[in-house]
Design an enzyme around this catalytic site. Structure first.
Site, PDB file in Angstrom:
ATOM      1  CE1 TYR A  79      -4.279   0.798  -0.317  1.00  0.00           C
ATOM      2  CE2 TYR A  79      -4.420  -1.360   0.729  1.00  0.00           C
ATOM      3  CZ  TYR A  79      -5.008  -0.330  -0.004  1.00  0.00           C
ATOM      4  OH  TYR A  79      -6.307  -0.447  -0.424  1.00  0.00           O
TER       5      TYR A  79
ATOM      6  NE  ARG B 290      -6.587  -3.423 -19.851  1.00  0.00           N
ATOM      7  CZ  ARG B 290      -6.622  -3.819 -21.132  1.00  0.00           C
ATOM      8  NH1 ARG B 290      -5.921  -4.846 -21.548  1.00  0.00           N
ATOM      9  NH2 ARG B 290      -7.358  -3.179 -22.004  1.00  0.00           N
TER      10      ARG B 290
ATOM     11  CB  THR C 112      -3.960   3.579 -22.562  1.00  0.00           C
ATOM     12  OG1 THR C 112      -3.681   3.588 -23.970  1.00  0.00           O
ATOM     13  CG2 THR C 112      -5.413   3.967 -22.334  1.00  0.00           C
TER      14      THR C 112
ATOM     15  CD  GLU D   3      -4.682   5.078   0.640  1.00  0.00           C
ATOM     16  OE1 GLU D   3      -4.593   5.719   1.691  1.00  0.00           O
ATOM     17  OE2 GLU D   3      -5.691   4.428   0.328  1.00  0.00           O
TER      18      GLU D   3
ATOM     19  CG  ASP E 163      -7.241  10.280 -24.681  1.00  0.00           C
ATOM     20  OD1 ASP E 163      -6.258   9.504 -24.708  1.00  0.00           O
ATOM     21  OD2 ASP E 163      -8.372   9.923 -24.310  1.00  0.00           O
TER      22      ASP E 163
ATOM     23  CE  LYS F 174      -6.560   1.886 -25.584  1.00  0.00           C
ATOM     24  NZ  LYS F 174      -7.593   2.932 -25.698  1.00  0.00           N
TER      25      LYS F 174
HETATM   26  C1  LIG Z   1      -8.558   3.355 -24.914  1.00  0.00           C
HETATM   27  C2  LIG Z   1      -8.846   4.788 -24.745  1.00  0.00           C
HETATM   28  C3  LIG Z   1      -9.204   5.325 -23.499  1.00  0.00           C
HETATM   29  C4  LIG Z   1      -9.548   4.476 -22.292  1.00  0.00           C
HETATM   30  O1  LIG Z   1      -8.671   3.564 -21.871  1.00  0.00           O
HETATM   31  P1  LIG Z   1      -9.104   2.344 -20.899  1.00  0.00           P
HETATM   32  O2  LIG Z   1      -7.799   1.857 -20.414  1.00  0.00           O
HETATM   33  O3  LIG Z   1      -9.857   1.394 -21.760  1.00  0.00           O
HETATM   34  O4  LIG Z   1      -9.960   2.920 -19.816  1.00  0.00           O
HETATM   35  C5  LIG Z   1      -9.359   6.694 -23.405  1.00  0.00           C
HETATM   36  N1  LIG Z   1      -9.184   7.496 -24.474  1.00  0.00           N
HETATM   37  C6  LIG Z   1      -8.864   7.009 -25.687  1.00  0.00           C
HETATM   38  C7  LIG Z   1      -8.674   7.954 -26.832  1.00  0.00           C
HETATM   39  C8  LIG Z   1      -8.690   5.648 -25.873  1.00  0.00           C
HETATM   40  O5  LIG Z   1      -8.388   5.179 -27.083  1.00  0.00           O
END
Ligand SMILES: *Cc1c(COP(=O)(O)O)cnc(C)c1O
Length: 419
Positions: A53, A234, A225, A55, A199, A228
């Site tokens: 933990y 993740r 993220t 925090e 994003d 990807k």
């Molecule tokens: C995949 C994605 C997210 C969210 O990611 P998660 O890990 O699935 O919550 C947010 N914004 C964009 C543009 C994405 O492609």
């Protein structure tokens, strides 16, 4: 991984993991938001760092015993800052959606106005969509793509921004196959005094390998993220840029407080260690080469599909994904996804811009090359995949799908996965 302990004490879970290993060994993973992590990333994920933990933040924790946890989190922060060329990062976001939520929570009050790309044009749920928290607690307005070209119409974006005066603008997408002009977005944000967040969840690996223009010089905040195109576990990064600091020097503090204690509890330090491992991998020249191949494979796949009379939204791709309009093929996106899954090709049904059909039966499919490129596939395989897809979609029979599945398996087995 051997999973010896799971095997010995939990046969059911072991068996499911083995089945999933076999599935991915024999099939093509073409969902553009997915990738395959390295054994080193997986080792970090399953490390004992999971138990602690912590925090708070390095040097300021609510629990004792965190001297090594502090080291791993600080290392992850240093690597992310260096890699993306930003002065601040928070590495604790559990995933992309909670990371975006933290940006809202840091900057806005409930009811404030935000602007994002509409889901049907290729945006993400967390950019203001009705069923998501972002469309429930905030007043969201959307920009679309141009109906003719399939491209973001920046004039229209500007028009909507000037009319609606959002406090926060999101630039980023989940099913847009072209480059995003962050500089143009910044001009628009400045006109209305909005915060601009890029994003780059889908494209962060391409930004690192210089296959997509870098948002850092133009935007105030970057979220991504890590699982990807970045090819990590993740997780998520929330970054503040130099120009973000210039707009609001308290942005780092606001982001940190939004993540903890605002929205999350204890950070997942095993995940943070795995992100650190991933970031070291992305610093190597071979990762730049990977990014180049993801894009060249995608371009090749698009060209081969075009030769087979497939309509690509916007006419092509500059990144890792393709959105196909199936209306000339007499098959719905849903049916295509099901038949292709039967044929061992995993991708997803997807709305096309201004889709006349309902979201459950959209007119398109979306596919991408990040995972199959990680696997080592190249242009020769792209030609074969285009021909597999074309046969399945043209003949629309389960017999053809089953025949193709055998050929897919044969091709996949030439590119074995690490286990
Ligand atoms: C995949 C994605 C997210 C969210 O990611 P998660 O890990 O699935 O919550 C947010 N914004 C964009 C543009 C994405 O492609």
């Amino acid at each position: 991984m051997k999973h010896e302990n799971i095997k010995n004490q939990d046969a059911k879970v072991y068996e499911i993991i083995k089945k999933e290993e076999a599935r991915r060994e024999d099939t093509l993973e073409m969902i553009p938001s997915e990738n395959h992590t390295s054994p080193a990333v997986l080792e970090a994920l399953s490390s004992i760092l999971s138990d602690k933990y912590a925090e708070g933040y390095p040097g300021k924790r609510y629990y004792g015993g965190n001297e090594h946890i502090d080291e791993i989190e600080a290392l992850c922060q240093e690597r992310a800052k260096k890699l993306f060329g930003v002065p601040f990062v928070n590495v604790q976001g559990y995933s992309g959606s909670p990371a975006n939520m933290a940006v809202y929570f840091a900057l806005l009050n409930p009811g404030d106005k935000i602007m994002g790309m509409s889901l049907t044009a290729g945006g993400h749920l967390t950019h203001g969509w009705k069923v998501n928290f972002s469309g429930t607690y905030y007043d969201s307005v959307f920009y679309e793509v141009d109906e003719e070209t399939g491209l973001i119409d920046y004039e229209k974006v500007e028009e909507i921004a000037e009319r609606e005066k959002p406090k926060l603008i999101f630039a980023g997408a989940t099913s847009y196959s072209r480059l995003i002009d962050f500089k143009r977005f910044r001009e628009i944000a400045d006109k209305v005094g909005a915060y601009l967040c890029a994003d780059i969840s889908h494209i962060s690996g391409l930004v690192i390998s210089k296959e997509h223009p870098d948002p850092a010089p133009y935007v105030h905040i970057i979220t991504t993220t890590t699982h990807k195109t970045l090819r990590g576990p993740r997780g998520a990064l929330i970054m503040v840029t130099e120009s973000g600091l210039k707009k609001d020097e308290s942005l780092p503090e606001k982001i940190n407080r939004a993540v903890f204690p605002g929205l999350q509890g204890g950070p997942h330090e095993n995940q943070i260690a795995a992100i650190a491992v991933c970031l070291k991998e992305t610093m190597s020249p071979s990762f730049a080469e990977y990014g180049r191949k993801v894009v060249s494979n995608c371009r090749k796949l698009g060209e081969e599909l075009k030769k087979r009379d497939f309509n690509i939204v916007s006419g092509g791709t500059n990144n890792h994904l393709l959105l196909i309009d199936l209306r000339n093929k007499g098959i719905s996106g849903k049916k295509a996804q099901e038949l292709l899954e039967r044929a061992g090709i995993t991708l997803n049904k997807n709305a096309i811009p201004f889709d006349p059909n309902p979201p459950a039966e959209p007119s398109g499919i979306r596919m991408g090359t990040p995972a199959i490129t990680t696997r080592g596939m190249g242009e020769e395989e792209m030609t074969k995949i285009a021909s597999f897809i074309s046969r399945v979609i043209t003949e629309q029979s389960t017999e053809t799908a089953d025949k193709v599945r055998e050929e897919v398996k044969e091709m996949c087995n030439k590119f074995p996965m690490s286990k």
